[in-house]
Design a protein around this motif. Structure first.
Motif, mmCIF file in Angstrom:
data_model
loop_
_atom_site.group_PDB
_atom_site.id
_atom_site.type_symbol
_atom_site.label_atom_id
_atom_site.label_comp_id
_atom_site.label_asym_id
_atom_site.label_seq_id
_atom_site.Cartn_x
_atom_site.Cartn_y
_atom_site.Cartn_z
ATOM 1 N N PHE A 32 -1.808 -7.248 -0.789
ATOM 2 C CA PHE A 32 -0.841 -6.162 -0.804
ATOM 3 C C PHE A 32 -0.068 -6.149 -2.111
ATOM 4 C CE2 PHE A 32 3.584 -4.817 -0.272
ATOM 5 C CZ PHE A 32 3.433 -3.551 0.278
ATOM 6 N N THR A 33 0.073 -4.971 -2.704
ATOM 7 C CA THR A 33 0.950 -4.768 -3.849
ATOM 8 C C THR A 33 1.925 -3.656 -3.492
ATOM 9 O OG1 THR A 33 -0.822 -5.361 -5.396
ATOM 10 C CG2 THR A 33 1.094 -4.229 -6.303
ATOM 11 N N GLY A 34 3.219 -3.960 -3.559
ATOM 12 C CA GLY A 34 4.205 -2.957 -3.209
ATOM 13 C C GLY A 34 5.588 -3.557 -3.086
ATOM 14 N N SER A 35 6.438 -2.914 -2.322
ATOM 15 C CA SER A 35 7.824 -3.346 -2.197
ATOM 16 C C SER A 35 7.933 -4.631 -1.392
ATOM 17 C CB SER A 35 8.653 -2.251 -1.526
ATOM 18 O OG SER A 35 8.322 -2.140 -0.147
ATOM 19 N N THR A 36 9.013 -5.344 -1.628
ATOM 20 C CA THR A 36 9.230 -6.598 -0.912
ATOM 21 C C THR A 36 9.440 -6.348 0.579
ATOM 22 O OG1 THR A 36 10.120 -7.685 -2.874
ATOM 23 C CG2 THR A 36 10.749 -8.608 -0.741
ATOM 24 N N SER A 37 10.164 -5.292 0.929
ATOM 25 C CA SER A 37 10.406 -5.016 2.341
ATOM 26 C C SER A 37 9.103 -4.744 3.089
ATOM 27 C CB SER A 37 11.368 -3.835 2.499
ATOM 28 O OG SER A 37 10.844 -2.664 1.876
ATOM 29 N N ALA A 38 8.221 -3.938 2.503
ATOM 30 C CA ALA A 38 6.927 -3.676 3.125
ATOM 31 C C ALA A 38 6.059 -4.928 3.117
ATOM 32 C CB ALA A 38 6.216 -2.528 2.411
ATOM 33 N N ASP A 70 -0.795 5.982 6.033
ATOM 34 C CA ASP A 70 0.600 5.573 6.048
ATOM 35 C C ASP A 70 0.732 4.129 6.518
ATOM 36 O OD1 ASP A 70 0.109 5.702 8.764
ATOM 37 O OD2 ASP A 70 1.321 7.500 9.094
ATOM 38 N N GLY A 71 1.948 3.755 6.919
ATOM 39 C CA GLY A 71 2.186 2.388 7.348
ATOM 40 C C GLY A 71 1.377 1.975 8.548
ATOM 41 N N ALA A 72 1.075 2.925 9.426
ATOM 42 C CA ALA A 72 0.279 2.599 10.604
ATOM 43 C C ALA A 72 -1.137 2.177 10.211
ATOM 44 C CB ALA A 72 0.233 3.795 11.548
ATOM 45 N N ALA A 73 -1.700 2.836 9.196
ATOM 46 C CA ALA A 73 -3.027 2.443 8.717
ATOM 47 C C ALA A 73 -2.985 1.059 8.098
ATOM 48 C CB ALA A 73 -3.542 3.468 7.708
ATOM 49 N N GLY A 74 -1.908 0.775 7.335
ATOM 50 C CA GLY A 74 -1.761 -0.560 6.775
ATOM 51 C C GLY A 74 -1.596 -1.609 7.845
ATOM 52 N N GLY A 75 -0.833 -1.272 8.901
ATOM 53 C CA GLY A 75 -0.675 -2.204 10.008
ATOM 54 C C GLY A 75 -1.989 -2.483 10.702
ATOM 55 N N ALA A 76 -2.818 -1.454 10.845
ATOM 56 C CA ALA A 76 -4.124 -1.634 11.467
ATOM 57 C C ALA A 76 -5.011 -2.548 10.636
ATOM 58 C CB ALA A 76 -4.796 -0.273 11.663
ATOM 59 N N LEU A 77 -4.885 -2.446 9.326
ATOM 60 C CA LEU A 77 -5.658 -3.315 8.442
ATOM 61 C C LEU A 77 -5.242 -4.771 8.633
ATOM 62 C CD1 LEU A 77 -7.860 -2.816 6.300
ATOM 63 C CD2 LEU A 77 -6.067 -2.740 4.582
ATOM 64 N N CYS A 78 -3.945 -4.987 8.818
ATOM 65 C CA CYS A 78 -3.440 -6.352 9.030
ATOM 66 C C CYS A 78 -3.812 -6.888 10.403
ATOM 67 C CB CYS A 78 -1.918 -6.380 8.866
ATOM 68 S SG CYS A 78 -1.340 -5.951 7.221
ATOM 69 N N VAL A 96 3.869 -6.844 6.057
ATOM 70 C CA VAL A 96 2.446 -7.157 5.913
ATOM 71 C C VAL A 96 2.209 -8.652 6.138
ATOM 72 C CG1 VAL A 96 0.559 -7.321 4.239
ATOM 73 C CG2 VAL A 96 1.895 -5.216 4.400
ATOM 74 N N GLY A 97 3.033 -9.479 5.495
ATOM 75 C CA GLY A 97 2.879 -10.924 5.641
ATOM 76 C C GLY A 97 3.063 -11.379 7.079
ATOM 77 N N GLU A 98 4.041 -10.795 7.771
ATOM 78 C CA GLU A 98 4.299 -11.175 9.158
ATOM 79 C C GLU A 98 3.117 -10.820 10.057
ATOM 80 O OE1 GLU A 98 7.519 -10.211 12.749
ATOM 81 O OE2 GLU A 98 7.768 -9.306 10.760
ATOM 82 N N THR A 99 2.612 -9.585 9.909
ATOM 83 C CA THR A 99 1.521 -9.140 10.779
ATOM 84 C C THR A 99 0.216 -9.870 10.464
ATOM 85 O OG1 THR A 99 2.537 -6.949 10.888
ATOM 86 C CG2 THR A 99 0.262 -7.129 11.613
ATOM 87 N N ALA A 100 -0.125 -9.956 9.184
ATOM 88 C CA ALA A 100 -1.369 -10.630 8.806
ATOM 89 C C ALA A 100 -1.307 -12.117 9.139
ATOM 90 C CB ALA A 100 -1.644 -10.426 7.322
ATOM 91 N N GLY A 101 -0.163 -12.726 8.899
ATOM 92 C CA GLY A 101 -0.016 -14.144 9.210
ATOM 93 C C GLY A 101 -0.137 -14.423 10.691
#
Length: 490
Positions: A233-239, A215-223, A243-248
């Motif tokens: 990342f491929t998906g919705s703009t909101s998500a 889920d989103g927590a796993a994606g957050g951990a990746l970032c 992703v951009g904020e956390t990875a950046g």
């Protein structure tokens, strides 16, 4: 599909709640894989937690250096073997897409085909030139070379689950990266397990690829993971914003391929029958659940009545049903949430003055192909991405107005123009703020060998595919070589 049949890529042991991290392991959680077409339970898939992701990223970093140093012929051979395996299992791969993602059979077959093409194209990358010889002073060799980033995290969506994951996994691996893939948990088999099995059988060294649905927590951990150098990342703009904020914040390279409110523009000199067919394809392919789907059909006023009539008549013939049980034009939407979102927007559009020509009803996850005409700028359906089989038709008077309407969005992914005058269409298209422009074709297009990416709320200006893959999955290193170190004056 008989899961006990010998020779299958996905066997029962791959559907018992495990994830792939150099082997099939039990993660933090599990989820039931269910067909949206008929509610059939397909098996169990593992769900990775944050600690699973961090451990996989660490293993991938350790494996990456050895993989990057592997001779290019061997890396290419793994990609070719994976492509050959995918060819041999075409029917099985397509069937998983039909059953798990609600794809119609032709859509699933097309997706498998371009996935195979991705693998073969990526297999050529290890033997391509990976840099340049730059001009320099006499006695110094001056080089710029491409080097792998390290570990690439990939977060992929549900709609084209196999292709949209593989288009990043294959080139990233080809140029010497390791990959941690987090597919959408709703399509973990066709968009995750299949990829793990292809590379496992192709002989990719242990640790170079991990496939961890979550889920989103796993994606957050990746970032967040310190061992991950880049997130695609491929998906919705909101998500994607999250992703951009956390990875950046963690100083990672970020590639975002997001949503769209794409326009297909039908000019008054267009062949109406061809215009209708291109608009139908742009709007209803895979139930409109594609980032490139036509969110707006802009039709010149002088032909609008005839176009709407032909278009609505055609849409009324489109059938919807479980694609694993028969031949239908449309399958189910991916979730009840998506059905509710579409129904809410259709109701809001009608309340704001749109004409409901056909459709607007739903039965479980099946949403009837819908046509909304007379949609004005300011109508909710004009601005919001619907991601469902809903056509939004707006009229315009002049080419200038068409440009203004098409650009009246924060998105900037795809646009199409239908006209007998290529010069006129290109002049109009040259003013559209999009990453993909198609003259006399549909908004939904991808040939694997092309750079693919959007601007504005559709992406952060990066591209994936074809020549863009070298830019995406490598970084420059400057190298100079002299026969002898100089004696500097200090």
């Amino acid at each position: 599909m008989n899961a006990s049949q010998p020779g299958l890529l996905i066997e029962p042991q791959h559907l018992d709640g495990k994830v792939y991290d150099g082997g099939w392991k039990c993660p933090s959680g599990q989820a039931e894989a269910v067909s949206p077409g008929n509610g059939e339970r397909l098996g169990w898939v593992g769900l990775a937690g944050a600690e699973d992701v961090k451990a996989a990223a660490k293993s991938a970093r350790n494996a990456q250096a050895i993989w990057a140093a592997t001779p290019y012929e061997q890396r290419a051979a793994v990609l070719r073997k994976a492509a050959s395996l995918a060819e041999n299992h075409r029917e099985e791969l397509a069937e998983w897409l039909v059953r798990e993602s609600g794809s119609t059979i032709p859509k699933a077959q097309f997706e498998v085909g371009i996935t195979i093409k991705v693998l073969y194209e990526a297999s050529a990358m290890p033997s391509q030139a990976a840099g340049q010889v730059l001009p320099s002073e006499p006695g110094r060799l001056n080089l710029a070379r491409r080097r792998p980033l390290g570990v690439v995290g990939i977060i992929s969506p549900f709609n084209f689950p196999l292709y949209l994951a593989m288009r990043a996994v294959a080139p990233a691996v080809a140029v010497g990266n390791a990959v941690v893939l987090k597919p959408d948990p709703r399509t973990s088999i066709g968009g995750g397990h299949v990829i793990a099995r292809l590379f496992e059988e192709a002989g990719l060294p242990v640790g170079v690829l991990a496939v961890l649905p979550g889920d989103g927590a796993a994606g957050g951990a990746l970032c967040d993971a310190t061992d991950v150098a880049m997130v695609h990342f491929t998906g919705s703009t909101s998500a994607g914003r999250r992703v951009g904020e956390t990875a950046g914040r963690n100083l990672k390279k970020v590639s975002l391929e997001l949503g769209g409110k794409n326009s297909i523009i039908v000019l008054d000199d267009a062949d109406l029958d061809l215009a209708v067919k291109n608009a139908i394809w742009s709007t209803y392919l895979h139930q409109g659940q594609i980032c490139m789907s036509a969110g707006r059909i802009l039709v010149q006023e002088t032909i609008s009545n005839a176009f709407v009539s032909k278009f609505t008549d055609h849409v009324a013939t489109l059938t919807a049903g479980d694609p694993s049980a028969g031949t239908f034009a449309l399958g189910p939407l991916i979730s009840h949430h998506q059905v509710e979102h579409a129904a809410k927007l259709v109701d809001a559009a009608v309340a704001a003055g749109a004409d409901l020509k056909t459709g607007g009803t739903q039965d479980g996850l099946f949403f009837a192909p819908t046509v909304l005409a007379n949609v004005k700028s300011g109508n909710p359906a004009f601005y919001e991405e619907i991601f469902a089989p809903v056509a939004v038709i707006t009229t315009f008077g002049t080419d200038e107005e068409a440009v203004s309407l098409a650009n009246d969005t924060d998105y900037g992914l795809s646009a199409a123009i239908i006209s007998r005058s290529v010069g006129r269409a290109f002049a109009l298209g040259d003013r559209l703020k999009v990453g993909l422009l198609h003259i006399n074709d549909a908004t939904v297009n991808d040939e694997v060998i092309n750079p693919f990416g959007g601007v504005g709320a559709s992406g952060n200006g990066t591209s994936i595919g074809g020549p863009a893959n070298w830019e995406e999955f490598t970084q420059w290193q400057w190298v100079t070589v002299k026969a002898e170190a100089p004696s500097y004056p200090l």
